[in-house]
Design a protein around this motif. Structure first.
Motif, PDB file in Angstrom:
ATOM      1  N   MET A 124      36.767  22.946  58.131  1.00  0.00           N
ATOM      2  CA  MET A 124      36.594  23.244  56.714  1.00  0.00           C
ATOM      3  C   MET A 124      37.763  24.092  56.235  1.00  0.00           C
ATOM      4  SD  MET A 124      33.620  25.505  54.984  1.00  0.00           S
ATOM      5  CE  MET A 124      33.292  25.268  53.293  1.00  0.00           C
ATOM      6  N   LYS A 125      38.374  23.702  55.149  1.00  0.00           N
ATOM      7  CA  LYS A 125      39.484  24.445  54.578  1.00  0.00           C
ATOM      8  C   LYS A 125      38.942  25.413  53.525  1.00  0.00           C
ATOM      9  CE  LYS A 125      43.817  24.078  52.213  1.00  0.00           C
ATOM     10  NZ  LYS A 125      44.616  23.363  51.274  1.00  0.00           N
ATOM     11  N   ILE A 126      39.352  26.664  53.611  1.00  0.00           N
ATOM     12  CA  ILE A 126      38.906  27.687  52.669  1.00  0.00           C
ATOM     13  C   ILE A 126      39.911  27.773  51.527  1.00  0.00           C
ATOM     14  CG2 ILE A 126      38.433  30.141  52.364  1.00  0.00           C
ATOM     15  CD1 ILE A 126      37.654  30.224  55.316  1.00  0.00           C
ATOM     16  N   ASP A 127      39.403  27.665  50.312  1.00  0.00           N
ATOM     17  CA  ASP A 127      40.253  27.738  49.125  1.00  0.00           C
ATOM     18  C   ASP A 127      40.398  29.206  48.723  1.00  0.00           C
ATOM     19  OD1 ASP A 127      41.626  27.482  46.764  1.00  0.00           O
ATOM     20  OD2 ASP A 127      40.259  26.006  45.895  1.00  0.00           O
ATOM     21  N   LYS A 128      41.540  29.784  49.065  1.00  0.00           N
ATOM     22  CA  LYS A 128      41.783  31.200  48.800  1.00  0.00           C
ATOM     23  C   LYS A 128      41.823  31.496  47.300  1.00  0.00           C
ATOM     24  CE  LYS A 128      44.271  31.955  53.078  1.00  0.00           C
ATOM     25  NZ  LYS A 128      45.556  32.313  53.698  1.00  0.00           N
ATOM     26  N   LYS A 129      42.191  30.506  46.509  1.00  0.00           N
ATOM     27  CA  LYS A 129      42.271  30.695  45.059  1.00  0.00           C
ATOM     28  C   LYS A 129      40.883  31.009  44.483  1.00  0.00           C
ATOM     29  CE  LYS A 129      43.723  28.408  40.809  1.00  0.00           C
ATOM     30  NZ  LYS A 129      44.190  27.174  40.197  1.00  0.00           N
ATOM     31  N   ILE A 130      39.859  30.300  44.949  1.00  0.00           N
ATOM     32  CA  ILE A 130      38.492  30.544  44.466  1.00  0.00           C
ATOM     33  C   ILE A 130      38.036  31.941  44.874  1.00  0.00           C
ATOM     34  CG2 ILE A 130      36.066  29.872  44.712  1.00  0.00           C
ATOM     35  CD1 ILE A 130      36.989  26.981  44.912  1.00  0.00           C
ATOM     36  N   ILE A 131      38.320  32.310  46.115  1.00  0.00           N
ATOM     37  CA  ILE A 131      37.912  33.631  46.603  1.00  0.00           C
ATOM     38  C   ILE A 131      38.607  34.726  45.791  1.00  0.00           C
ATOM     39  CG2 ILE A 131      37.968  35.209  48.574  1.00  0.00           C
ATOM     40  CD1 ILE A 131      37.612  32.710  50.352  1.00  0.00           C
ATOM     41  N   LYS A 132      39.895  34.540  45.515  1.00  0.00           N
ATOM     42  CA  LYS A 132      40.647  35.517  44.721  1.00  0.00           C
ATOM     43  C   LYS A 132      40.049  35.613  43.311  1.00  0.00           C
ATOM     44  CE  LYS A 132      44.156  38.064  43.319  1.00  0.00           C
ATOM     45  NZ  LYS A 132      43.743  39.401  43.013  1.00  0.00           N
ATOM     46  N   GLU A 133      39.719  34.473  42.720  1.00  0.00           N
ATOM     47  CA  GLU A 133      39.142  34.455  41.375  1.00  0.00           C
ATOM     48  C   GLU A 133      37.784  35.158  41.357  1.00  0.00           C
ATOM     49  OE1 GLU A 133      37.974  31.139  37.989  1.00  0.00           O
ATOM     50  OE2 GLU A 133      39.383  30.598  39.576  1.00  0.00           O
ATOM     51  N   LEU A 134      36.961  34.904  42.366  1.00  0.00           N
ATOM     52  CA  LEU A 134      35.654  35.559  42.449  1.00  0.00           C
ATOM     53  C   LEU A 134      35.823  37.064  42.649  1.00  0.00           C
ATOM     54  CD1 LEU A 134      33.693  32.975  44.630  1.00  0.00           C
ATOM     55  CD2 LEU A 134      33.441  33.391  42.176  1.00  0.00           C
ATOM     56  N   SER A 135      36.789  37.449  43.448  1.00  0.00           N
ATOM     57  CA  SER A 135      37.063  38.873  43.665  1.00  0.00           C
ATOM     58  C   SER A 135      37.490  39.540  42.360  1.00  0.00           C
ATOM     59  CB  SER A 135      38.163  39.060  44.714  1.00  0.00           C
ATOM     60  OG  SER A 135      37.738  38.582  45.961  1.00  0.00           O
ATOM     61  N   ASP A 136      38.290  38.843  41.575  1.00  0.00           N
ATOM     62  CA  ASP A 136      38.702  39.386  40.276  1.00  0.00           C
ATOM     63  C   ASP A 136      37.503  39.566  39.348  1.00  0.00           C
ATOM     64  OD1 ASP A 136      41.329  39.421  41.141  1.00  0.00           O
ATOM     65  OD2 ASP A 136      41.882  37.555  40.120  1.00  0.00           O
ATOM     66  N   TYR A 137      36.545  38.633  39.413  1.00  0.00           N
ATOM     67  CA  TYR A 137      35.331  38.754  38.602  1.00  0.00           C
ATOM     68  C   TYR A 137      34.525  39.991  38.993  1.00  0.00           C
ATOM     69  CZ  TYR A 137      35.909  34.049  36.618  1.00  0.00           C
ATOM     70  OH  TYR A 137      36.365  32.939  35.949  1.00  0.00           O
ATOM     71  N   LEU A 138      34.523  40.326  40.290  1.00  0.00           N
ATOM     72  CA  LEU A 138      33.808  41.525  40.730  1.00  0.00           C
ATOM     73  C   LEU A 138      34.338  42.745  39.983  1.00  0.00           C
ATOM     74  CD1 LEU A 138      33.581  41.111  44.620  1.00  0.00           C
ATOM     75  CD2 LEU A 138      31.757  40.805  42.964  1.00  0.00           C
ATOM     76  N   ASP A 139      35.661  42.849  39.897  1.00  0.00           N
ATOM     77  CA  ASP A 139      36.262  43.990  39.199  1.00  0.00           C
ATOM     78  C   ASP A 139      36.045  43.905  37.691  1.00  0.00           C
ATOM     79  OD1 ASP A 139      37.219  45.093  41.570  1.00  0.00           O
ATOM     80  OD2 ASP A 139      39.102  43.967  41.459  1.00  0.00           O
ATOM     81  N   GLU A 140      36.259  42.721  37.128  1.00  0.00           N
ATOM     82  CA  GLU A 140      36.174  42.548  35.683  1.00  0.00           C
ATOM     83  C   GLU A 140      34.786  42.871  35.132  1.00  0.00           C
ATOM     84  OE1 GLU A 140      36.763  39.073  32.283  1.00  0.00           O
ATOM     85  OE2 GLU A 140      37.470  38.699  34.310  1.00  0.00           O
ATOM     86  N   PHE A 141      33.751  42.457  35.853  1.00  0.00           N
ATOM     87  CA  PHE A 141      32.380  42.657  35.380  1.00  0.00           C
ATOM     88  C   PHE A 141      31.663  43.795  36.091  1.00  0.00           C
ATOM     89  CE2 PHE A 141      33.179  38.067  34.508  1.00  0.00           C
ATOM     90  CZ  PHE A 141      33.203  38.180  33.130  1.00  0.00           C
ATOM     91  N   ASN A 142      32.424  44.580  36.870  1.00  0.00           N
ATOM     92  CA  ASN A 142      31.884  45.746  37.566  1.00  0.00           C
ATOM     93  C   ASN A 142      30.678  45.371  38.447  1.00  0.00           C
ATOM     94  OD1 ASN A 142      31.904  48.409  38.302  1.00  0.00           O
ATOM     95  ND2 ASN A 142      30.649  49.075  36.574  1.00  0.00           N
ATOM     96  N   LEU A 143      30.841  44.292  39.232  1.00  0.00           N
ATOM     97  CA  LEU A 143      29.789  43.810  40.115  1.00  0.00           C
ATOM     98  C   LEU A 143      30.088  44.228  41.551  1.00  0.00           C
ATOM     99  CD1 LEU A 143      29.593  40.145  38.758  1.00  0.00           C
ATOM    100  CD2 LEU A 143      28.052  42.024  38.207  1.00  0.00           C
ATOM    101  N   THR A 144      29.070  44.225  42.391  1.00  0.00           N
ATOM    102  CA  THR A 144      29.279  44.513  43.812  1.00  0.00           C
ATOM    103  C   THR A 144      29.115  43.260  44.664  1.00  0.00           C
ATOM    104  OG1 THR A 144      26.958  45.144  44.035  1.00  0.00           O
ATOM    105  CG2 THR A 144      28.553  46.925  43.639  1.00  0.00           C
ATOM    106  N   GLU A 145      28.517  42.221  44.080  1.00  0.00           N
ATOM    107  CA  GLU A 145      28.302  41.000  44.851  1.00  0.00           C
ATOM    108  C   GLU A 145      28.243  39.809  43.894  1.00  0.00           C
ATOM    109  OE1 GLU A 145      25.591  41.050  48.353  1.00  0.00           O
ATOM    110  OE2 GLU A 145      24.481  39.625  47.135  1.00  0.00           O
TER     111      GLU A 145
END
Length: 143
Positions: A1-22
């Motif tokens: 399985m290939k992991i798409d780092k772009k999606i993970i980076k985008e989700l990580s950015d959402y954590l900061d943008e919306f002040n989420l922990t998960e």
């Protein structure tokens, strides 16, 4: 399985943008869950405030002080006023009616008014302006 780092980076950015922990993302057979342990100066301030609130709750239980709790209907950031510098919705000692807005909880850039669950006088405000809140967390206590 290939992991798409772009999606993970985008989700990580959402954590900061919306002040989420998960955050969890599902697409077909792929499920990605991103979480973080947010330690920052702002979070340390919130931890200190949480300790003060815990202390206040301990004092309340020692003094057998009770009241009607108004809780947060969603996860988000609590605000005491409709905009910075504006008059606060409630203050300690203010008489309010059922349905009056006591705070706003912002979630995903949407401002959600939190109505009072009953008539009463504001005895205590348990969250600071701009503090993250959880679902069901007590925001204020009424007499």
């Amino acid at each position: 399985m290939k992991i798409d780092k772009k999606i993970i980076k985008e989700l990580s950015d959402y954590l900061d943008e919306f002040n989420l922990t998960e955050l969890e993302y599902t697409e077909k057979d792929t499920k990605i869950k991103v979480s973080k342990n947010n330690i920052s100066i702002n979070n340390q301030t919130n931890q200190t405030l949480s300790k003060e609130i815990s202390s206040n709750k301990n004092l309340e239980s020692q003094n057998n002080i009770s009241g009607i709790e108004v809780t947060s209907p969603i996860i988000g950031t609590a605000y005491h006023a409709p905009e910075p510098g504006a008059k606060k919705f409630v203050e300690v000692g203010k008489k309010i009616k059922k349905g009056d807005t006591v705070m706003i909880v912002e979630a995903m850039k949407t401002m959600n008014h939190v109505p009072s669950s009953s008539d009463g006088i504001v005895k205590q405000i348990l969250v600071a302006d701009g503090q993250p809140v959880e679902f069901g967390q007590t925001l204020i206590i009424l007499e």
